[in-house]
Design a protein around this motif. Structure first.
Motif, PDB file in Angstrom:
ATOM      1  N   ARG A  51       0.858  -1.182   0.000  1.00 45.91           N
ATOM      2  CA  ARG A  51       0.000   0.000   0.000  1.00 45.91           C
ATOM      3  C   ARG A  51       0.895   1.234   0.000  1.00 45.91           C
ATOM      4  NH1 ARG A  51      -3.364  -1.948   5.305  1.00 45.91           N
ATOM      5  NH2 ARG A  51      -4.251  -3.895   4.445  1.00 45.91           N
ATOM      6  N   THR A  52       0.414   2.304  -0.628  1.00 50.40           N
ATOM      7  CA  THR A  52       1.202   3.533  -0.674  1.00 50.40           C
ATOM      8  C   THR A  52       0.343   4.731  -0.290  1.00 50.40           C
ATOM      9  OG1 THR A  52       0.743   3.950  -3.017  1.00 50.40           O
ATOM     10  CG2 THR A  52       2.696   2.619  -2.503  1.00 50.40           C
ATOM     11  N   ALA A  53       1.028   5.755   0.228  1.00 49.58           N
ATOM     12  CA  ALA A  53       0.382   7.019   0.558  1.00 49.58           C
ATOM     13  C   ALA A  53       1.470   8.082   0.588  1.00 49.58           C
ATOM     14  CB  ALA A  53      -0.329   6.940   1.908  1.00 49.58           C
ATOM     15  N   PRO A  54       1.098   9.355   0.432  1.00 50.12           N
ATOM     16  CA  PRO A  54       2.108  10.424   0.446  1.00 50.12           C
ATOM     17  C   PRO A  54       2.779  10.570   1.807  1.00 50.12           C
ATOM     18  CG  PRO A  54       0.031  11.179  -0.518  1.00 50.12           C
ATOM     19  CD  PRO A  54      -0.250   9.871   0.120  1.00 50.12           C
ATOM     20  N   THR A  55       3.981  11.153   1.776  1.00 47.07           N
ATOM     21  CA  THR A  55       4.706  11.438   3.013  1.00 47.07           C
ATOM     22  C   THR A  55       4.048  12.572   3.783  1.00 47.07           C
ATOM     23  OG1 THR A  55       6.795  10.686   2.071  1.00 47.07           O
ATOM     24  CG2 THR A  55       6.928  12.190   3.949  1.00 47.07           C
ATOM     25  N   GLY A  56       3.700  13.645   3.095  1.00 47.94           N
ATOM     26  CA  GLY A  56       3.124  14.816   3.733  1.00 47.94           C
ATOM     27  C   GLY A  56       1.807  14.521   4.423  1.00 47.94           C
ATOM     28  N   ASN A  73      12.403  12.169  -1.039  1.00 53.88           N
ATOM     29  CA  ASN A  73      13.274  12.460  -2.173  1.00 53.88           C
ATOM     30  C   ASN A  73      12.509  12.214  -3.473  1.00 53.88           C
ATOM     31  OD1 ASN A  73      15.451  12.714  -3.944  1.00 53.88           O
ATOM     32  ND2 ASN A  73      16.188  10.650  -3.566  1.00 53.88           N
ATOM     33  N   PRO A  74      12.287  13.248  -4.297  1.00 52.26           N
ATOM     34  CA  PRO A  74      12.926  14.563  -4.266  1.00 52.26           C
ATOM     35  C   PRO A  74      12.053  15.704  -3.745  1.00 52.26           C
ATOM     36  CG  PRO A  74      12.041  14.199  -6.440  1.00 52.26           C
ATOM     37  CD  PRO A  74      11.658  12.994  -5.615  1.00 52.26           C
ATOM     38  N   GLY A  75      10.806  15.416  -3.311  1.00 55.09           N
ATOM     39  CA  GLY A  75       9.874  16.493  -3.015  1.00 55.09           C
ATOM     40  C   GLY A  75      10.085  17.206  -1.704  1.00 55.09           C
ATOM     41  N   LEU A  76      10.867  16.604  -0.780  1.00 49.73           N
ATOM     42  CA  LEU A  76      11.213  17.210   0.506  1.00 49.73           C
ATOM     43  C   LEU A  76      10.022  17.407   1.434  1.00 49.73           C
ATOM     44  CD1 LEU A  76      13.926  19.822  -0.589  1.00 49.73           C
ATOM     45  CD2 LEU A  76      14.216  17.421   0.077  1.00 49.73           C
ATOM     46  N   ASP A  77       9.032  16.531   1.344  1.00 50.21           N
ATOM     47  CA  ASP A  77       7.982  16.513   2.356  1.00 50.21           C
ATOM     48  C   ASP A  77       8.508  15.823   3.611  1.00 50.21           C
ATOM     49  OD1 ASP A  77       5.610  17.873   1.668  1.00 50.21           O
ATOM     50  OD2 ASP A  77       5.138  16.337   0.178  1.00 50.21           O
ATOM     51  N   ASP A  83      14.023   5.731   6.110  1.00 50.20           N
ATOM     52  CA  ASP A  83      15.134   6.086   5.225  1.00 50.20           C
ATOM     53  C   ASP A  83      15.658   7.446   5.674  1.00 50.20           C
ATOM     54  OD1 ASP A  83      16.802   6.992   3.155  1.00 50.20           O
ATOM     55  OD2 ASP A  83      15.703   5.866   1.644  1.00 50.20           O
ATOM     56  N   ASN A  84      16.880   7.451   6.201  1.00 55.07           N
ATOM     57  CA  ASN A  84      17.453   8.652   6.807  1.00 55.07           C
ATOM     58  C   ASN A  84      18.515   9.290   5.919  1.00 55.07           C
ATOM     59  OD1 ASN A  84      17.318  10.383   9.053  1.00 55.07           O
ATOM     60  ND2 ASN A  84      19.167   9.499   9.958  1.00 55.07           N
ATOM     61  N   THR A  85      18.473   8.989   4.615  1.00 55.91           N
ATOM     62  CA  THR A  85      19.542   9.432   3.718  1.00 55.91           C
ATOM     63  C   THR A  85      19.632  10.946   3.628  1.00 55.91           C
ATOM     64  OG1 THR A  85      19.281   7.416   2.387  1.00 55.91           O
ATOM     65  CG2 THR A  85      20.463   9.248   1.385  1.00 55.91           C
ATOM     66  N   LEU A  86      18.515  11.613   3.405  1.00 55.35           N
ATOM     67  CA  LEU A  86      18.542  13.065   3.228  1.00 55.35           C
ATOM     68  C   LEU A  86      18.882  13.799   4.520  1.00 55.35           C
ATOM     69  CD1 LEU A  86      15.647  13.757   0.722  1.00 55.35           C
ATOM     70  CD2 LEU A  86      17.884  14.838   0.647  1.00 55.35           C
ATOM     71  N   ALA A  87      18.435  13.289   5.635  1.00 50.99           N
ATOM     72  CA  ALA A  87      18.664  13.993   6.901  1.00 50.99           C
ATOM     73  C   ALA A  87      20.052  13.739   7.451  1.00 50.99           C
ATOM     74  CB  ALA A  87      17.613  13.583   7.930  1.00 50.99           C
ATOM     75  N   THR A  88      20.577  12.540   7.289  1.00 50.94           N
ATOM     76  CA  THR A  88      21.785  12.031   7.934  1.00 50.94           C
ATOM     77  C   THR A  88      21.552  11.931   9.441  1.00 50.94           C
ATOM     78  OG1 THR A  88      23.082  14.014   8.561  1.00 50.94           O
ATOM     79  CG2 THR A  88      23.164  13.323   6.238  1.00 50.94           C
ATOM     80  N   PRO A 120      12.982  22.354   3.985  1.00 46.69           N
ATOM     81  CA  PRO A 120      12.377  22.281   5.319  1.00 46.69           C
ATOM     82  C   PRO A 120      12.870  23.348   6.283  1.00 46.69           C
ATOM     83  CG  PRO A 120      13.040  20.100   4.563  1.00 46.69           C
ATOM     84  CD  PRO A 120      13.607  21.086   3.581  1.00 46.69           C
ATOM     85  N   GLY A 121      14.026  23.950   6.012  1.00 45.26           N
ATOM     86  CA  GLY A 121      14.556  24.978   6.896  1.00 45.26           C
ATOM     87  C   GLY A 121      13.929  26.341   6.708  1.00 45.26           C
ATOM     88  N   LEU A 122      13.188  26.554   5.628  1.00 41.81           N
ATOM     89  CA  LEU A 122      12.492  27.826   5.435  1.00 41.81           C
ATOM     90  C   LEU A 122      11.316  27.916   6.396  1.00 41.81           C
ATOM     91  CD1 LEU A 122      12.356  28.100   1.531  1.00 41.81           C
ATOM     92  CD2 LEU A 122      13.635  29.610   3.080  1.00 41.81           C
ATOM     93  N   PRO A 123      11.191  29.004   7.140  1.00 40.15           N
ATOM     94  CA  PRO A 123      10.098  29.106   8.111  1.00 40.15           C
ATOM     95  C   PRO A 123       8.713  28.966   7.498  1.00 40.15           C
ATOM     96  CG  PRO A 123      11.752  30.782   8.543  1.00 40.15           C
ATOM     97  CD  PRO A 123      12.128  30.139   7.239  1.00 40.15           C
ATOM     98  N   ASP A 124       8.562  29.326   6.222  1.00 38.65           N
ATOM     99  CA  ASP A 124       7.246  29.217   5.593  1.00 38.65           C
ATOM    100  C   ASP A 124       7.086  27.944   4.766  1.00 38.65           C
ATOM    101  OD1 ASP A 124       9.058  29.987   3.699  1.00 38.65           O
ATOM    102  OD2 ASP A 124       7.812  31.542   2.781  1.00 38.65           O
ATOM    103  N   ASP A 125       8.035  27.014   4.845  1.00 35.77           N
ATOM    104  CA  ASP A 125       7.883  25.741   4.135  1.00 35.77           C
ATOM    105  C   ASP A 125       6.769  24.930   4.786  1.00 35.77           C
ATOM    106  OD1 ASP A 125       9.502  23.730   2.163  1.00 35.77           O
ATOM    107  OD2 ASP A 125       8.718  22.627   3.885  1.00 35.77           O
ATOM    108  N   PRO A 126       5.942  24.237   4.001  1.00 34.24           N
ATOM    109  CA  PRO A 126       4.837  23.461   4.576  1.00 34.24           C
ATOM    110  C   PRO A 126       5.267  22.429   5.613  1.00 34.24           C
ATOM    111  CG  PRO A 126       4.585  23.652   2.190  1.00 34.24           C
ATOM    112  CD  PRO A 126       5.931  24.220   2.526  1.00 34.24           C
ATOM    113  N   SER A 127       6.511  21.967   5.519  1.00 33.67           N
ATOM    114  CA  SER A 127       6.988  20.938   6.450  1.00 33.67           C
ATOM    115  C   SER A 127       7.803  21.487   7.613  1.00 33.67           C
ATOM    116  CB  SER A 127       7.854  19.913   5.693  1.00 33.67           C
ATOM    117  OG  SER A 127       7.084  19.152   4.802  1.00 33.67           O
TER     118      SER A 127
END
Length: 442
Positions: free
Chosen positions: A191-196, A217-221, A242-247, A347-354
């Motif tokens: 089954r699949t669903a979005p991250t956000g 990856n690549p949407g950054l949700d 999967d912790n690849t993007l965050a490290t 994600p570091g932008l204060p106005d980013d949805p995440s």
């Protein structure tokens, strides 16, 4: 006595004296040989003791309490992670061990028997990764693999059986659809669903394993790891992140409730674009034994040189991550002012949805910025105009890279979608290059 008899007796006496002297010399030589042999034996004992100390230190895959223990800062931990206890005349980080087999008289006991099972170079790297992903968690185990996909596959295919249900993100890494097809071929429901929006919560009932990728990856949700992990465990499901993007310097999934932290070490963990590597860190001994068995069966092992390069590179992780994260925010802020840029995500932008969720569970926001230009042609012109950014498909390296993700297919992104990985160049230079490329590509 005659003169001749006297002479003969004197000659015999002389011969006897010479023989005695020769015998004494032989005894002296034998004594020196015996002494040298004793010294050599002592030296061998010293070397053996040193090897035993190194092996003993390397064999402590978990529970390390040295300079990189849980209370240390990120920079200290990264620099000291996985190093053996100091031994006089030994290197601080031993070189790669190139061995297919090891001396093994008698019963097969001890840590190193055959190169597909264990290697001292892996042991030190695994300890280093474990100290970053799970500091202070003595029960966590780390296994390294030949690539990130090898690590992902090891968790999924070792934990799932025919008839099980697996939940994947539908906006995750490009190879996940291939994984889904293989899982379904083995009779596993996917089954699949979005991250956000933590949307995977809606499809968790009956699942055996929940796979999270955050940031995606690549949407950054970004999703709430702890919330999803608690919900999955309440339903009896395992959780892998999967912790690849965050490290591990960005977030530690095991501390947020996950059972597995998985990553591609090819990316920012090693950061130099010269290694293919993956890893799995887990806190359940039985589950990790199955992952280890899978690695043995398929032989998805890293080469010792790659493992050594990775360990060497981890020492600069904190410096690279801090520099790249700060520059990524500067690039994102500059892109926010451009009218031709839409869909900007960081994600570091204060106005980013995440941002709200990311700020709760992440300590650093990563090096990847994504955005969309109006058309495919405009995106291609932009990439061609960049001078400090390579057109390449990986991310996390000290040299900035960017690509139009739509060229691969498999990602649900617009034709003009750009994934930009910020490197370690001077922030002012990189921002200027990106803005200049936007100007000339108009």
């Amino acid at each position: 006595m005659s003169d001749s008899a006297t002479g003969d007796a004197g000659g015999a006496t002389g011969d006897s004296a010479r023989a005695t002297a020769d015998a004494d010399q032989v005894k002296d030589a034998a004594s020196r040989v015996t002494g040298a042999a004793g010294q050599a034996a002592g030296a061998v004992d010293d070397v053996t003791d040193a090897v035993d100390q190194v092996t003993s230190a390397a064999d402590e895959v978990t529970g390390h309490t040295g300079p990189a223990a849980a209370g240390a800062g990120d920079g200290t931990r990264a620099v000291r992670a996985g190093l053996p206890e100091p031994v006089k005349h030994e290197p601080t980080l031993p070189g790669p061990v190139f061995a297919a087999h090891f001396h093994l008289p008698g019963d097969p006991t001890g840590p190193y028997t055959y190169g597909r099972d264990e290697n001292p170079t892996w042991t030190l790297l695994e300890r280093a990764v474990g100290e970053l992903e799970a500091p202070g968690r003595g029960g966590a185990e780390t296994l390294v693999f030949a690539s990130g996909m090898a690590a992902i596959s090891a968790v999924l295919f070792s934990q799932l059986r025919t008839g099980d249900v697996c939940v994947l993100p539908d906006d995750g890494y490009q190879a996940l659809p291939l994984v889904r097809a293989q899982l379904e071929a083995y009779g596993i429901e996917v089954r699949t669903a979005p991250t956000g929006g933590d949307a995977q919560l809606d499809v968790l009932d009956g699942a055996r394993l929940l796979w999270i990728e955050t940031p995606s990856n690549p949407g950054l949700d970004v999703c709430d790891i702890r919330r999803l992990a608690d919900a999955a465990h309440a339903r009896g499901a395992l959780v892998a992140v999967d912790n690849t993007l965050a490290t591990p310097l960005g977030q530690r999934p095991l501390e947020l409730g996950a059972d597995f932290a998985v990553a591609s070490g090819t990316k920012q963990l090693t950061g130099h674009g010269d290694v293919l590597l993956g890893y799995v860190v887990g806190r359940d001994a039985e589950a990790m034994a199955a992952v280890r068995r899978w690695r043995k069966i398929v032989g998805a092992i890293p080469g010792p040189m790659e493992a050594w390069l990775a360990h060497r590179s981890i020492a600069t992780l904190q410096m690279r991550v801090d520099r790249q994260s700060a520059t990524a925010l500067a690039v994102a802020e500059a892109l926010r002012e451009r009218p031709e840029v839409t869909g900007l995500r960081y994600p570091g932008l204060p106005d980013d949805p995440s941002h709200e969720i990311a700020a709760r569970q992440m300590r650093r926001f990563g090096c990847v910025v994504s955005f969309t230009l109006p058309t495919r042609a405009r995106a291609d012109r932009f990439l061609d105009a960049l001078r400090l950014v390579d057109d390449a498909t990986s991310f996390g390296g000290v040299r900035s890279t960017a690509e139009r993700r739509g060229r691969w297919g498999g990602d649900a992104v617009p034709e003009g979608f750009i994934r930009l990985s910020v490197g370690a160049e001077d922030p002012e230079d990189l921002v200027a290059d990106v803005l200049r490329a936007l100007d000339v590509s108009d």
